[in-house]
Design a protein around this motif. Sequence first.
Motif, short mmCIF file in Angstrom:
data_model
loop_
_atom_site.label_atom_id
_atom_site.label_comp_id
_atom_site.label_asym_id
_atom_site.label_seq_id
_atom_site.Cartn_x
_atom_site.Cartn_y
_atom_site.Cartn_z
N ASP A 13 0.86 -1.19 0.00
CA ASP A 13 0.00 0.00 0.00
C ASP A 13 0.89 1.23 0.00
N LEU A 14 0.60 2.17 -0.91
CA LEU A 14 1.47 3.34 -1.08
C LEU A 14 0.65 4.61 -1.30
N ASN A 15 1.24 5.73 -0.87
CA ASN A 15 0.79 7.05 -1.29
C ASN A 15 1.85 7.63 -2.23
N VAL A 16 1.43 8.00 -3.44
CA VAL A 16 2.35 8.66 -4.38
C VAL A 16 1.88 10.10 -4.52
N VAL A 17 2.76 11.03 -4.18
CA VAL A 17 2.38 12.45 -4.19
C VAL A 17 3.18 13.16 -5.29
N GLY A 18 2.45 13.72 -6.24
CA GLY A 18 3.08 14.55 -7.26
C GLY A 18 3.09 15.99 -6.81
N VAL A 19 4.30 16.55 -6.66
CA VAL A 19 4.44 17.96 -6.23
C VAL A 19 4.77 18.78 -7.48
N ILE A 20 3.79 19.55 -7.94
CA ILE A 20 3.99 20.41 -9.12
C ILE A 20 4.28 21.82 -8.62
N LYS A 21 5.51 22.28 -8.85
CA LYS A 21 5.96 23.57 -8.31
C LYS A 21 5.61 24.70 -9.28
N ARG A 22 5.01 25.74 -8.72
CA ARG A 22 4.70 26.96 -9.46
C ARG A 22 5.55 28.11 -8.92
N GLU A 23 5.29 29.32 -9.40
CA GLU A 23 6.07 30.49 -8.98
C GLU A 23 5.97 30.71 -7.46
N ASP A 24 4.75 30.79 -6.97
CA ASP A 24 4.57 31.15 -5.56
C ASP A 24 3.84 30.07 -4.76
N TYR A 25 3.55 28.94 -5.36
CA TYR A 25 2.79 27.91 -4.64
C TYR A 25 3.06 26.55 -5.27
N ASP A 26 2.64 25.50 -4.58
CA ASP A 26 2.77 24.13 -5.07
C ASP A 26 1.39 23.48 -5.17
N ASN A 29 -0.78 16.41 -6.03
CA ASN A 29 -1.65 15.35 -6.58
C ASN A 29 -1.38 14.05 -5.83
N LEU A 30 -2.40 13.50 -5.21
CA LEU A 30 -2.25 12.29 -4.40
C LEU A 30 -2.87 11.09 -5.12
N LEU A 31 -2.06 10.04 -5.24
CA LEU A 31 -2.53 8.77 -5.80
C LEU A 31 -2.26 7.68 -4.76
N THR A 32 -3.33 7.14 -4.18
CA THR A 32 -3.20 6.05 -3.20
C THR A 32 -3.50 4.73 -3.89
N ILE A 33 -2.58 3.77 -3.78
CA ILE A 33 -2.75 2.50 -4.50
C ILE A 33 -2.62 1.32 -3.53
N VAL A 43 -6.86 3.39 -5.11
CA VAL A 43 -7.83 3.59 -4.03
C VAL A 43 -8.40 4.99 -4.08
N THR A 44 -7.53 6.01 -4.22
CA THR A 44 -8.00 7.40 -4.31
C THR A 44 -7.13 8.19 -5.27
N LYS A 45 -7.74 9.21 -5.92
CA LYS A 45 -7.03 10.21 -6.73
C LYS A 45 -7.57 11.57 -6.30
N GLN A 46 -6.67 12.40 -5.74
CA GLN A 46 -7.12 13.71 -5.24
C GLN A 46 -6.06 14.77 -5.55
N THR A 47 -6.53 15.99 -5.65
CA THR A 47 -5.63 17.13 -5.86
C THR A 47 -5.85 18.14 -4.74
N PHE A 48 -4.74 18.64 -4.17
CA PHE A 48 -4.80 19.58 -3.04
C PHE A 48 -3.97 20.82 -3.40
N GLU A 49 -4.44 21.97 -2.94
CA GLU A 49 -3.75 23.22 -3.24
C GLU A 49 -2.70 23.57 -2.19
N THR A 50 -2.79 22.94 -1.01
CA THR A 50 -1.80 23.21 0.05
C THR A 50 -1.38 21.89 0.70
N LEU A 51 -0.21 21.94 1.33
CA LEU A 51 0.29 20.77 2.04
C LEU A 51 -0.58 20.48 3.26
N GLU A 52 -1.17 21.51 3.85
CA GLU A 52 -2.03 21.32 5.02
C GLU A 52 -3.26 20.50 4.65
#
Length: 395
Positions: A13-26, A29-33, A43-52
């Motif tokens: 079981d894994l969480n794969v997190v894609g961190v796409i870096k922009r100018e002022d923010y990241d 993208n979370l892929l749980t398999i 298991v899940t595919k989600q996108t988050f605008e902040t690390l929190e």
Amino acid sequence: MLATLSKFIKINDLNVVGVIKREDYDIYNLLTIKKKANKISIVTKQTFETLEELNKSTDKKLPVLIVIEGKGVLNKEIDFDNEADVSWQKNIDHNAIYFTDLKGLKSNFISFCRKNIVEETISKFQKKGFQVIDVYIGSFLAALVNNVLKKEVLFSTNLRLEFEKEKLVGFTKQNEAVKTIDYQLGDETVSNIFLPLYGVIIHFFVKPKEVSKTANPALNSEELIYRKAFGFFGVIILAGFLTSLLMSYLMIQYYGTKNSELNLQTVYSNQSYQLILDLEAQKEKKLNILKESGVLSSKFLTYYGYEIIKSIPSDISLNELNIIPLKEEYKENKKAFFEAKTIIVKGETFREGSFNNWLEDLKNMKWLQRFEIISLKKDKKNKSIFEIKITLKNV
């Protein structure tokens, strides 16, 4: 030790997190398999605008693979027929960068970034309690998925990957925002945004030879395996200790009860012993009665009757076969007594010779102790009428 533990404790079981870096923010993208046998299920595919937001929604018990893309990540094709590319690769300072390299049909495709970008990203995740076990750079690993998709053009985040014979031959970066493109992988639908993450999963489990990357000694799955092993065996040891403790308590209770019983038996030993002797005597008496009646014989009484009937010649008529007969005529309200191990046979025949031969045959019966001719007489028609008493052995 690790090889042995890896056979029993696997990371499925894994969480794969894609961190796409922009100018002022990241963007995260979370892929749980979940991997079962050779099948990988999303298991899940989600996108988050902040690390929190990612931190609140993610199961941090699962190990994490990080894929860094976007600002600060450079992508380059290295053509080995081009001296400038070969010279550039030789002069790379691998101590200053993180890279992920994929061997294509005629070239190598490398994604790389400064080391501090990766270290800062790892630090942020670890402070939040994530178990980071590896880091990948760039979007080229989406090419590993093309073994299934078999496309000539594949979009991986904002890269347009070109293929010949299912091998990567070139790429272009899309400066404009790429529309979301979905790809069907078996039962799963994966968009171009999550395709690099899926390629990273393939590399993590399969380890294809055409991929090379920066190895970070501080990030590996060994610590996670040892931690899981410690927890697993710790639970087993604790369960074993508690089981032993419970068994010890039960044994103390059991032997304490037995000791009380023995003490009680000691107090009444004389009475109990005499009672046992009386019961044994009654038992022996009843067994003797059963033994004499033939009930305890190794063969049913009908067996002897069957053997006698089977042995009688056809020219002898059997009139009566009485197994364990009464000693005297039965009278009401009077106890009946039987002759144990005794069979009475009555019959008649016109051929005395056949009768004599039959008697000789009876002598050879292993279960017959002896036989006695009670009576033998002839009637007016010269017919012999006989009565024989057979005594059985103790069998």
